[in-house]
Design an enzyme around this catalytic site. Structure first.
Site, PDB file in Angstrom:
ATOM      1  CB  SER A 123      -8.276  -5.968  -3.658  1.00  0.00           C
ATOM      2  OG  SER A 123      -8.877  -4.695  -3.881  1.00  0.00           O
ATOM      3  CB  SER A 171      -7.545  -4.441   2.874  1.00  0.00           C
ATOM      4  OG  SER A 171      -7.419  -3.203   3.513  1.00  0.00           O
ATOM      5  CD1 TRP A 215     -12.346  -6.327  -9.857  1.00  0.00           C
ATOM      6  CD2 TRP A 215     -11.608  -5.390 -11.735  1.00  0.00           C
ATOM      7  NE1 TRP A 215     -11.616  -7.272 -10.548  1.00  0.00           N
ATOM      8  CE2 TRP A 215     -11.163  -6.728 -11.701  1.00  0.00           C
ATOM      9  CE3 TRP A 215     -11.247  -4.598 -12.843  1.00  0.00           C
ATOM     10  CZ2 TRP A 215     -10.386  -7.298 -12.717  1.00  0.00           C
ATOM     11  CZ3 TRP A 215     -10.473  -5.170 -13.854  1.00  0.00           C
ATOM     12  CH2 TRP A 215     -10.052  -6.487 -13.791  1.00  0.00           C
ATOM     13  NE  ARG A 265      -7.517   1.615  -5.826  1.00  0.00           N
ATOM     14  CZ  ARG A 265      -6.368   1.839  -5.226  1.00  0.00           C
ATOM     15  NH1 ARG A 265      -5.343   2.294  -5.911  1.00  0.00           N
ATOM     16  NH2 ARG A 265      -6.213   1.609  -3.952  1.00  0.00           N
ATOM     17  CG  HIS A 312      -0.219   1.965  -9.230  1.00  0.00           C
ATOM     18  ND1 HIS A 312      -0.401   1.627  -7.911  1.00  0.00           N
ATOM     19  CD2 HIS A 312      -1.359   2.603  -9.610  1.00  0.00           C
ATOM     20  CE1 HIS A 312      -1.613   2.028  -7.518  1.00  0.00           C
ATOM     21  NE2 HIS A 312      -2.199   2.637  -8.525  1.00  0.00           N
ATOM     22  CD1 TRP A 358       7.236   6.879  -2.734  1.00  0.00           C
ATOM     23  CD2 TRP A 358       6.751   7.269  -4.889  1.00  0.00           C
ATOM     24  NE1 TRP A 358       8.424   7.026  -3.405  1.00  0.00           N
ATOM     25  CE2 TRP A 358       8.148   7.270  -4.736  1.00  0.00           C
ATOM     26  CE3 TRP A 358       6.215   7.501  -6.154  1.00  0.00           C
ATOM     27  CZ2 TRP A 358       9.026   7.481  -5.798  1.00  0.00           C
ATOM     28  CZ3 TRP A 358       7.091   7.717  -7.220  1.00  0.00           C
ATOM     29  CH2 TRP A 358       8.482   7.708  -7.031  1.00  0.00           C
ATOM     30  CD  GLU A 417       3.552 -13.349  15.432  1.00  0.00           C
ATOM     31  OE1 GLU A 417       3.409 -12.196  15.880  1.00  0.00           O
ATOM     32  OE2 GLU A 417       3.184 -14.368  16.050  1.00  0.00           O
ATOM     33  CG  LEU A 462      10.100 -16.629  -3.963  1.00  0.00           C
ATOM     34  CD1 LEU A 462       9.850 -16.690  -2.456  1.00  0.00           C
ATOM     35  CD2 LEU A 462      10.486 -15.202  -4.374  1.00  0.00           C
ATOM     36  CG  ASP A 515      -2.048   0.978   1.129  1.00  0.00           C
ATOM     37  OD1 ASP A 515      -2.327   1.443   0.006  1.00  0.00           O
ATOM     38  OD2 ASP A 515      -2.654   1.304   2.163  1.00  0.00           O
ATOM     39  N   GLY A 516       0.352   2.307  -0.611  1.00  0.00           N
ATOM     40  CA  GLY A 516       1.032   3.605  -0.535  1.00  0.00           C
ATOM     41  C   GLY A 516       1.561   4.138  -1.855  1.00  0.00           C
ATOM     42  N   GLY A 543      -0.111   5.416  -4.387  1.00  0.00           N
ATOM     43  CA  GLY A 543      -0.786   6.665  -4.756  1.00  0.00           C
ATOM     44  C   GLY A 543      -0.222   7.851  -3.978  1.00  0.00           C
TER      45      GLY A 543
HETATM   46  C1  FPP Z   1      -1.965   0.119  -3.341  1.00  0.00           C
HETATM   47  O1  FPP Z   1      -1.530   1.444  -3.307  1.00  0.00           O
HETATM   48  C2  FPP Z   1      -1.371  -0.595  -4.471  1.00  0.00           C
HETATM   49  C3  FPP Z   1      -2.084  -1.183  -5.468  1.00  0.00           C
HETATM   50  C4  FPP Z   1      -3.550  -1.192  -5.504  1.00  0.00           C
HETATM   51  C5  FPP Z   1      -1.415  -1.823  -6.621  1.00  0.00           C
HETATM   52  C6  FPP Z   1      -0.136  -2.523  -6.334  1.00  0.00           C
HETATM   53  C7  FPP Z   1       0.396  -3.113  -7.588  1.00  0.00           C
HETATM   54  C8  FPP Z   1       1.662  -3.062  -7.995  1.00  0.00           C
HETATM   55  C9  FPP Z   1       2.752  -2.442  -7.227  1.00  0.00           C
HETATM   56  C10 FPP Z   1       2.025  -3.728  -9.287  1.00  0.00           C
HETATM   57  C11 FPP Z   1       2.343  -5.159  -8.998  1.00  0.00           C
HETATM   58  C12 FPP Z   1       2.747  -5.882 -10.184  1.00  0.00           C
HETATM   59  C13 FPP Z   1       3.011  -7.209 -10.175  1.00  0.00           C
HETATM   60  C14 FPP Z   1       3.345  -7.862 -11.448  1.00  0.00           C
HETATM   61  C15 FPP Z   1       2.994  -8.049  -8.957  1.00  0.00           C
HETATM   62  P1  FPP Z   1      -2.614   2.618  -3.362  1.00  0.00           P
HETATM   63  O2  FPP Z   1      -2.837   2.982  -4.773  1.00  0.00           O
HETATM   64  O3  FPP Z   1      -3.866   2.202  -2.645  1.00  0.00           O
HETATM   65  O4  FPP Z   1      -1.871   3.742  -2.572  1.00  0.00           O
HETATM   66  P2  FPP Z   1      -2.520   4.884  -1.673  1.00  0.00           P
HETATM   67  O5  FPP Z   1      -3.139   4.209  -0.482  1.00  0.00           O
HETATM   68  O6  FPP Z   1      -1.369   5.731  -1.311  1.00  0.00           O
HETATM   69  O7  FPP Z   1      -3.533   5.597  -2.527  1.00  0.00           O
END
Ligand code: FPP
Length: 267
Positions: free
Chosen positions: A70, A201, A74, A76, A42, A30, A212, A136, A25-26, A28
């Site tokens: 998640s 979430s 969808w 968003r 992203h 950032w 943990e 892994l 998370d984070g 957006g």
């Molecule tokens: C949440 O941050 C992040 C997401 C909903 C998307 C995460 C996806 C990626 C980093 C791409 C992953 C790719 C692969 C192939 C695994 P947010 O948008 O909710 O951030 P915010 O809370 O600051 O708005």
């Protein structure tokens, strides 16, 4: 020796979690803090995905589960959904050769059928290319939610009961676990959430019963190797009791091999 290596030295390599799950998370925030578009956050988050996958693989962690999209995501704005879908497909295409080289096997969890066809093709190609890898296990959750998964499991079990393949009295925790998308995979030992929120979430609700939990304010694009090692060190300082007393756990540790299942059965 630099700081990062010093931190690695603090890890007990014999007590690493077998399975780490991460709510990334984070992204957006950032981006917003830099007056950038959310999709750029992203994209930066993908660098963290690559970094943490690589370190998990190098450390010998067996399972890394990432909450990439998640069921609720969808909802968003369509432009952000499109950008994320494109990014996910592109990342898998680009990273697959490295994943193969590092012996990393891709698993997909969630309603993959809901993803655009081209992204599904990229994901399938990645899964196929890494199918023989034995290091892994990288589990990517896409269009995933725990309630979706549990509802699905309930439906499948109900069908078996209806067809007289199963009696209601035969339904056990194992029956339910075997109908989840994580069937056959050990439960996460450690669940990390970046970005400062203290929520699960709708992520692995069944599987994280005894995980943990580690919450960090670090935004996902800033989650570097050092931040990951901090989480692992924190995990190693926890006492995992699985419902037992502290004495029982320490007796198990010091005088005999810990047999949590048989001890639990006696309670
Ligand atoms: C949440 O941050 C992040 C997401 C909903 C998307 C995460 C996806 C990626 C980093 C791409 C992953 C790719 C692969 C192939 C695994 P947010 O948008 O909710 O951030 P915010 O809370 O600051 O708005």
């Amino acid at each position: 020796m630099n700081d990062k290596n010093n931190k690695i030295d603090l890890l007990d390599m014999t007590r690493l979690p077998e399975h780490v799950a991460i709510i990334m998370d984070g992204n957006g925030r950032w981006a917003r803090r830099r007056a950038m578009m959310r999709s750029e956050g992203h994209a930066e988050g993908v660098n963290s995905v690559n970094r943490i996958t690589r370190l998990s693989s190098d450390l010998g962690i067996k399972y890394l589960t990432l909450y990439a999209f998640s069921t609720e995501n969808w909802k968003r704005p369509q432009t952000e959904v499109d950008a994320l879908m494109h990014l996910i497909g592109w990342t898998i295409r680009k990273e697959t050769p490295d994943l193969v080289k590092n012996n990393v096997k891709i698993h997909l969890l969630g309603e993959i059928d809901r993803l655009p066809e081209s992204v599904r093709a990229d994901l399938e190609a990645g899964r196929h290319a890494t199918a023989g890898c034995t290091g892994l296990n990288l589990m990517i959750c896409l269009s995933y939610s725990s309630r979706w998964e549990l509802t699905n499991a309930a439906r499948k079990i109900a069908e078996k009961v209806k067809n007289s393949e199963l009696a209601p009295s035969q339904i056990t925790e194992e029956t339910i676990a075997s109908e989840l998308s994580t069937s056959g995979i050990p439960d996460p030992d450690l669940l990390i959430r970046t970005g400062g929120e203290h929520r699960i979430s709708n992520f692995l609700l069944w599987q994280c019963a005894y995980s943990e939990l580690y919450f960090t304010p670090v935004l996902w694009p800033d989650f570097d190797n050092e931040a990951f090692i901090d989480a692992l060190i924190d995990f190693q300082n926890r006492e995992r009791r699985f419902g037992m007393t502290s004495d029982q756990v320490s007796v198990g540790d010091k005088t005999e091999p810990t047999d949590i299942d048989s001890t639990l059965a006696q309670i």
